[in-house]
Structure formats: C-alpha cells, structure tokens
Design a protein around this motif. Structure first.
Motif, PDB file in Angstrom:
ATOM      1  N   PRO A  27       0.823  -1.210   0.000  1.00 21.90           N
ATOM      2  CA  PRO A  27       0.000   0.000   0.000  1.00 21.90           C
ATOM      3  C   PRO A  27       0.862   1.267   0.000  1.00 21.90           C
ATOM      4  N   ASN A  28       0.354   2.315  -0.604  1.00 23.41           N
ATOM      5  CA  ASN A  28       0.979   3.634  -0.599  1.00 23.41           C
ATOM      6  C   ASN A  28       0.067   4.536   0.218  1.00 23.41           C
ATOM      7  N   PHE A  29       0.648   5.313   1.144  1.00 22.91           N
ATOM      8  CA  PHE A  29      -0.205   6.126   2.014  1.00 22.91           C
ATOM      9  C   PHE A  29       0.588   7.214   2.725  1.00 22.91           C
ATOM     10  N   PHE A  30      -0.149   8.227   3.171  1.00 20.46           N
ATOM     11  CA  PHE A  30       0.352   9.286   4.052  1.00 20.46           C
ATOM     12  C   PHE A  30      -0.225   9.020   5.436  1.00 20.46           C
ATOM     13  N   ARG A  31       0.584   9.175   6.457  1.00 16.77           N
ATOM     14  CA  ARG A  31       0.108   9.124   7.843  1.00 16.77           C
ATOM     15  C   ARG A  31       0.218  10.510   8.440  1.00 16.77           C
ATOM     16  N   ARG A  32      -0.637  10.788   9.412  1.00 17.65           N
ATOM     17  CA  ARG A  32      -0.455  12.012  10.193  1.00 17.65           C
ATOM     18  C   ARG A  32       0.895  11.862  10.907  1.00 17.65           C
ATOM     19  N   PRO A  33       1.805  12.835  10.768  1.00 21.18           N
ATOM     20  CA  PRO A  33       3.163  12.630  11.256  1.00 21.18           C
ATOM     21  C   PRO A  33       3.440  13.062  12.691  1.00 21.18           C
ATOM     22  N   PHE A  34       2.410  13.320  13.471  1.00 15.61           N
ATOM     23  CA  PHE A  34       2.679  13.723  14.857  1.00 15.61           C
ATOM     24  C   PHE A  34       1.473  13.459  15.728  1.00 15.61           C
ATOM     25  N   GLY A  35       1.732  13.423  17.016  1.00 10.62           N
ATOM     26  CA  GLY A  35       0.705  13.266  18.030  1.00 10.62           C
ATOM     27  C   GLY A  35       1.330  13.590  19.373  1.00 10.62           C
ATOM     28  N   PRO A  36       0.596  13.435  20.450  1.00 11.57           N
ATOM     29  CA  PRO A  36       1.136  13.768  21.777  1.00 11.57           C
ATOM     30  C   PRO A  36       2.380  12.933  22.103  1.00 11.57           C
ATOM     31  N   GLY A  37       3.539  13.580  22.119  1.00 12.45           N
ATOM     32  CA  GLY A  37       4.775  12.913  22.506  1.00 12.45           C
ATOM     33  C   GLY A  37       5.478  12.130  21.414  1.00 12.45           C
ATOM     34  N   TRP A  38       5.030  12.206  20.164  1.00 14.56           N
ATOM     35  CA  TRP A  38       5.684  11.466  19.090  1.00 14.56           C
ATOM     36  C   TRP A  38       5.604  12.218  17.764  1.00 14.56           C
ATOM     37  N   ARG A  94       7.568  30.576  19.928  1.00 18.74           N
ATOM     38  CA  ARG A  94       7.234  31.450  18.796  1.00 18.74           C
ATOM     39  C   ARG A  94       5.842  31.145  18.252  1.00 18.74           C
ATOM     40  N   MET A  95       5.383  29.919  18.468  1.00 18.41           N
ATOM     41  CA  MET A  95       4.014  29.548  18.090  1.00 18.41           C
ATOM     42  C   MET A  95       3.625  28.328  18.912  1.00 18.41           C
ATOM     43  N   PRO A  96       2.331  28.070  19.046  1.00 20.54           N
ATOM     44  CA  PRO A  96       1.915  26.862  19.767  1.00 20.54           C
ATOM     45  C   PRO A  96       2.486  25.618  19.081  1.00 20.54           C
ATOM     46  N   LEU A  97       2.895  24.641  19.880  1.00 19.32           N
ATOM     47  CA  LEU A  97       3.514  23.433  19.342  1.00 19.32           C
ATOM     48  C   LEU A  97       2.598  22.739  18.335  1.00 19.32           C
ATOM     49  N   ASP A  98       1.306  22.631  18.628  1.00 21.27           N
ATOM     50  CA  ASP A  98       0.391  21.966  17.702  1.00 21.27           C
ATOM     51  C   ASP A  98       0.348  22.696  16.362  1.00 21.27           C
ATOM     52  N   THR A  99       0.362  24.018  16.390  1.00 21.80           N
ATOM     53  CA  THR A  99       0.365  24.804  15.151  1.00 21.80           C
ATOM     54  C   THR A  99       1.643  24.548  14.368  1.00 21.80           C
ATOM     55  N   ALA A 100       2.772  24.523  15.069  1.00 20.30           N
ATOM     56  CA  ALA A 100       4.052  24.272  14.412  1.00 20.30           C
ATOM     57  C   ALA A 100       4.078  22.874  13.787  1.00 20.30           C
ATOM     58  N   LEU A 101       3.547  21.888  14.490  1.00 22.29           N
ATOM     59  CA  LEU A 101       3.543  20.527  13.958  1.00 22.29           C
ATOM     60  C   LEU A 101       2.570  20.371  12.784  1.00 22.29           C
ATOM     61  N   ARG A 102       1.453  21.095  12.834  1.00 22.14           N
ATOM     62  CA  ARG A 102       0.553  21.078  11.672  1.00 22.14           C
ATOM     63  C   ARG A 102       1.251  21.716  10.470  1.00 22.14           C
ATOM     64  N   GLY A 103       2.062  22.750  10.726  1.00 18.67           N
ATOM     65  CA  GLY A 103       2.853  23.361   9.661  1.00 18.67           C
ATOM     66  C   GLY A 103       3.868  22.378   9.085  1.00 18.67           C
ATOM     67  N   GLU A 117      14.585  17.725   9.007  1.00 15.41           N
ATOM     68  CA  GLU A 117      14.867  19.163   9.017  1.00 15.41           C
ATOM     69  C   GLU A 117      13.588  19.970   9.243  1.00 15.41           C
ATOM     70  N   LEU A 118      12.524  19.613   8.537  1.00 13.08           N
ATOM     71  CA  LEU A 118      11.247  20.315   8.720  1.00 13.08           C
ATOM     72  C   LEU A 118      10.719  20.133  10.138  1.00 13.08           C
ATOM     73  N   LEU A 119      10.835  18.919  10.673  1.00  7.87           N
ATOM     74  CA  LEU A 119      10.373  18.652  12.027  1.00  7.87           C
ATOM     75  C   LEU A 119      11.195  19.429  13.051  1.00  7.87           C
ATOM     76  N   ALA A 120      12.509  19.485  12.866  1.00  5.96           N
ATOM     77  CA  ALA A 120      13.367  20.228  13.800  1.00  5.96           C
ATOM     78  C   ALA A 120      12.967  21.698  13.844  1.00  5.96           C
ATOM     79  N   ARG A 121      12.675  22.273  12.697  1.00  6.18           N
ATOM     80  CA  ARG A 121      12.236  23.679  12.651  1.00  6.18           C
ATOM     81  C   ARG A 121      10.905  23.856  13.381  1.00  6.18           C
ATOM     82  N   ALA A 122       9.996  22.910  13.173  1.00 11.87           N
ATOM     83  CA  ALA A 122       8.688  22.995  13.838  1.00 11.87           C
ATOM     84  C   ALA A 122       8.844  22.851  15.349  1.00 11.87           C
ATOM     85  N   LEU A 123       9.657  21.914  15.789  1.00 19.68           N
ATOM     86  CA  LEU A 123       9.863  21.734  17.234  1.00 19.68           C
ATOM     87  C   LEU A 123      10.520  22.958  17.849  1.00 19.68           C
TER      88      LEU A 123
END
Length: 152
Positions: A7-18, A57-66, A44-50
């Motif tokens: 299968p080919n798929f996208f997963r949501r790439p974040f959640g509480p603590g992961w 600078r922004m709420p963590l959830d907003t950064a992770l959605r970005g 690299e994208l995740l490091a910038r968001a974290l």
C-alpha cells in the motif's frame, strides 16, 4: 506495484509525545530509493517545527501542523509520480515526449534525476517555462516577458 502489492499512504506525522519522519510517515513504492532523502528532509522540517513550538514562537500543535503541511507539499508531486509509474506501465505520451527531449541533454537528465532525489523542486523542473525550453519551443535565454521600448 513495482515492489509487489504494497500500500501507498500518508500518515499524520505527529501526536502527543511522538513524531514521524521519512517512510514512517509516508509509504510509497521503493522503486526510486527515496526513503532516506525523505527522512532527511522531514527531520529538518520537524526540527524547525519543534524549535518554533518549544521556543514559544508559536503553539507546538500549530508548528507541527505546519510541519505536516510542508512535508505533504514537498512530497505530493513526486509521490503521485512514483505511485503512477511503479507499476511499470508505459508512460503517457506527453511524458514520453519529455523523456525524448532529454536524450542527449545531460544537464536536463541531471536535473530530472534531481527531481527524483529532491534536490530540484518538482514545480521548477515541470514548469511551463522549463518544459517549453526543454522541448525546443522557446529560447531559455530569452526573458519570459518581452521588454517593451519606452515610447518617448
């Protein structure tokens, strides 16, 4: 299909603590050996968001959605290409024309493989201006818009 019926798929790439990067967050046929390149880009994208979230600078959830948005935006065109072509069916005629136009043009071949390895943006290589130049429909050294002389 290229590596079997996977299968080919996208997963949501974040959640509480992961958080997920690379193949853990998006699975596509391995025909292009893209996994490590995706993992480096995603890390690299995740490091910038974290950093944005943990620094306040922004709420963590907003950064992770970005992060998720930027990952998907960077990956989606190549993901679609890989999924479409991993079945090893003939390319559509328009794409065959692009491949034929690259024959003997090492710079174009290098840039195309740069697209496959995420070093050349998909939108840059497949832009109308680049494809027109590649296909010999325009002169790549001419400006996109003609310059008009001042009427004094």
């Amino acid at each position: 299909m290229g590596a079997g019926n996977r299968p080919n798929f996208f997963r949501r790439p974040f959640g509480p603590g992961w958080a997920l990067v690379g193949d853990a967050g998006v699975h596509k046929d391995p025909i292009t050996a893209q996994g490590i390149t995706d993992a480096f880009r995603d890390a690299e994208l995740l490091a910038r968001a974290l950093d944005a979230g943990f620094s306040g600078r922004m709420p963590l959830d907003t950064a992770l959605r970005g992060y998720e948005y930027r990952r998907n935006e960077a990956l989606k065109p190549l993901y679609d290409f890989i999924v479409d072509h991993a079945a090893m069916e003939p390319f559509d005629p328009a794409f065959q024309d692009v491949l034929a136009a690259m024959r003997g043009n090492q710079d174009a071949v290098n840039r195309f493989f740069g697209v496959i390895q995420n070093t050349v943006p998909w939108d840059e290589f497949f832009s109308p201006k680049n494809l027109s130049a590649l296909m010999g429909l325009t002169d790549p050294d001419l400006p996109a818009e003609p310059e008009l002389a001042d009427a004094h």
